[in-house]
Design an enzyme around this catalytic site. Sequence first.
Site, PDB file in Angstrom:
ATOM      1  N   ARG A 100       0.822  -1.209   0.000  1.00  0.00           N
ATOM      2  CA  ARG A 100       0.000   0.000   0.000  1.00  0.00           C
ATOM      3  C   ARG A 100       0.861   1.267   0.000  1.00  0.00           C
ATOM      4  O   ARG A 100       1.946   1.298   0.546  1.00  0.00           O
ATOM      5  CB  ARG A 100      -0.881  -0.021   1.251  1.00  0.00           C
ATOM      6  CG  ARG A 100      -2.054   0.946   1.176  1.00  0.00           C
ATOM      7  CD  ARG A 100      -2.660   1.189   2.534  1.00  0.00           C
ATOM      8  NE  ARG A 100      -3.436   0.053   3.010  1.00  0.00           N
ATOM      9  CZ  ARG A 100      -3.834  -0.057   4.269  1.00  0.00           C
ATOM     10  NH1 ARG A 100      -3.496   0.850   5.161  1.00  0.00           N
ATOM     11  NH2 ARG A 100      -4.545  -1.087   4.646  1.00  0.00           N
ATOM     12  N   ARG A 107       2.978   7.685  -6.002  1.00  0.00           N
ATOM     13  CA  ARG A 107       2.592   6.397  -6.573  1.00  0.00           C
ATOM     14  C   ARG A 107       3.777   5.741  -7.284  1.00  0.00           C
ATOM     15  O   ARG A 107       3.904   4.528  -7.322  1.00  0.00           O
ATOM     16  CB  ARG A 107       1.434   6.584  -7.547  1.00  0.00           C
ATOM     17  CG  ARG A 107       0.133   6.973  -6.861  1.00  0.00           C
ATOM     18  CD  ARG A 107      -1.014   7.006  -7.865  1.00  0.00           C
ATOM     19  NE  ARG A 107      -2.260   7.346  -7.188  1.00  0.00           N
ATOM     20  CZ  ARG A 107      -2.766   8.568  -7.123  1.00  0.00           C
ATOM     21  NH1 ARG A 107      -2.120   9.574  -7.680  1.00  0.00           N
ATOM     22  NH2 ARG A 107      -3.901   8.801  -6.500  1.00  0.00           N
ATOM     23  N   ASN A 139      -1.486   0.466  -7.309  1.00  0.00           N
ATOM     24  CA  ASN A 139      -0.680   1.616  -7.718  1.00  0.00           C
ATOM     25  C   ASN A 139       0.812   1.311  -7.729  1.00  0.00           C
ATOM     26  O   ASN A 139       1.263   0.468  -6.968  1.00  0.00           O
ATOM     27  CB  ASN A 139      -0.948   2.794  -6.765  1.00  0.00           C
ATOM     28  CG  ASN A 139      -2.177   3.577  -7.184  1.00  0.00           C
ATOM     29  OD1 ASN A 139      -2.387   3.805  -8.368  1.00  0.00           O
ATOM     30  ND2 ASN A 139      -2.982   3.974  -6.219  1.00  0.00           N
ATOM     31  N   ASP A 167     -10.072   9.616 -11.026  1.00  0.00           N
ATOM     32  CA  ASP A 167      -9.673  11.030 -11.096  1.00  0.00           C
ATOM     33  C   ASP A 167     -10.780  11.856 -11.760  1.00  0.00           C
ATOM     34  O   ASP A 167     -11.112  12.952 -11.294  1.00  0.00           O
ATOM     35  CB  ASP A 167      -8.390  11.202 -11.917  1.00  0.00           C
ATOM     36  CG  ASP A 167      -7.266  10.325 -11.431  1.00  0.00           C
ATOM     37  OD1 ASP A 167      -6.207  10.848 -11.063  1.00  0.00           O
ATOM     38  OD2 ASP A 167      -7.433   9.087 -11.436  1.00  0.00           O
ATOM     39  N   ARG A 170     -13.699  12.247  -9.428  1.00  0.00           N
ATOM     40  CA  ARG A 170     -13.401  13.282  -8.428  1.00  0.00           C
ATOM     41  C   ARG A 170     -13.534  14.673  -9.039  1.00  0.00           C
ATOM     42  O   ARG A 170     -14.100  15.576  -8.428  1.00  0.00           O
ATOM     43  CB  ARG A 170     -11.971  13.094  -7.901  1.00  0.00           C
ATOM     44  CG  ARG A 170     -11.821  11.924  -6.945  1.00  0.00           C
ATOM     45  CD  ARG A 170     -10.347  11.663  -6.618  1.00  0.00           C
ATOM     46  NE  ARG A 170     -10.211  10.687  -5.538  1.00  0.00           N
ATOM     47  CZ  ARG A 170      -9.184   9.869  -5.391  1.00  0.00           C
ATOM     48  NH1 ARG A 170      -8.190   9.885  -6.265  1.00  0.00           N
ATOM     49  NH2 ARG A 170      -9.140   9.030  -4.371  1.00  0.00           N
ATOM     50  N   HIS A 194      -2.612   8.340 -13.894  1.00  0.00           N
ATOM     51  CA  HIS A 194      -3.408   8.409 -12.665  1.00  0.00           C
ATOM     52  C   HIS A 194      -2.433   8.866 -11.594  1.00  0.00           C
ATOM     53  O   HIS A 194      -1.631   8.096 -11.077  1.00  0.00           O
ATOM     54  CB  HIS A 194      -3.969   7.027 -12.307  1.00  0.00           C
ATOM     55  CG  HIS A 194      -4.532   6.950 -10.912  1.00  0.00           C
ATOM     56  ND1 HIS A 194      -5.557   7.751 -10.475  1.00  0.00           N
ATOM     57  CD2 HIS A 194      -4.191   6.169  -9.856  1.00  0.00           C
ATOM     58  CE1 HIS A 194      -5.834   7.456  -9.209  1.00  0.00           C
ATOM     59  NE2 HIS A 194      -5.005   6.499  -8.810  1.00  0.00           N
ATOM     60  N   THR A 249      -7.449   4.894   0.864  1.00  0.00           N
ATOM     61  CA  THR A 249      -8.699   5.190   0.154  1.00  0.00           C
ATOM     62  C   THR A 249      -9.297   3.850  -0.264  1.00  0.00           C
ATOM     63  O   THR A 249      -8.564   2.922  -0.602  1.00  0.00           O
ATOM     64  CB  THR A 249      -8.461   6.046  -1.120  1.00  0.00           C
ATOM     65  OG1 THR A 249      -7.782   5.250  -2.094  1.00  0.00           O
ATOM     66  CG2 THR A 249      -7.637   7.282  -0.819  1.00  0.00           C
TER      67      THR A 249
END
Length: 334
Positions: A100, A107, A139, A167, A170, A194, A249
């Site tokens: 993570r 990222r 990621n 994205d 959002r 991303h 997230t």
Amino acid sequence: MATVHEKLITAVAGAAAEGPRNKVTIVGVGQVGMACAVSILLRELADEMALVDVMEDKLKGEMMDLLHGSLFLKTPKIVADKDYAVTANSRIVVVTAGVRQQEGESRLNLVQRNVNIFKHIIPQIVKYSPNCILIVVSNPVDILTYVTWKLSGLPKHRVIGSGCNLDSARFRYLMAEKLGIHASSFQGWILGEHGDSSVPVWSGANVAGVNLQKLNPDIGTDKDQENWKDTHKMVVDSAYEVIRLKGYTNWAIGLSVADLTESLVKNLSRIHPVSTMVKGMYGINDEVYLSLPCILNNTGVNSVVNMTLTDEEVAKLKKSAETLWGIQKDLKDL
């Protein structure tokens, strides 16, 4: 003596029911994997779901917890195992496994750590489901989608990265919020990586066909007195902010992946900004995965919409590609 089952039920069809037609596998049962699983289950997209992870207790616990909710679901079979045989004949495989992202970590820093994990996962998936469509969520998603494509040997249209679908969601939420409308009524696209070098397509931002750039030619630029550019900055910063606040997230990405799964399983030919192989498009010459508006149906990425981007937007897209290739070219053992 006849059992309760035999007394209760008289068989009519001689054969057992055929296997699943819309089996979905989730690889990785962390926060993101389970948010994907629950979102897909609640949208009734799968007739069988398989969960895979290396942590056996967690895996069994998540499977049991879901099975105890069977009364409220329309997915008749939910299975889990660390052995990939359980994933056999999947139509869609969602890959969320990997280490993570830590608070403040970009990222792109995650990449080689996750490549080494994928070298174990991807060949196993393809062995048991050679006809599946892969959705990569881990990621840095664009690079790991490229890695997945290389390791899997599958055609590029069947390896998709969740990319900028979130994205763009959002962006649409934040823009719509400012305008006092629902997110679905604002049309706007975030393309490219991303992450930090994503590209907002201000030239195409519109509400009910009304182009916002026509109303404010400076929208999205440094000259804009209304500072709409801040909205894109909020999109880029939002994952970091959520991670700072709650540690990870999961809900929005889970909902986003269920949305992609629906377009694939139901053959909808809806357009999503997802990560696809872009070599040969917009003057990009390297084998990189970036988000462009893709038509998704039961073939995977059926085609890509050629957006009329401004020269500046194309330049940013190319820069996004260079950023990713700069890391990809140094990846080991692909």
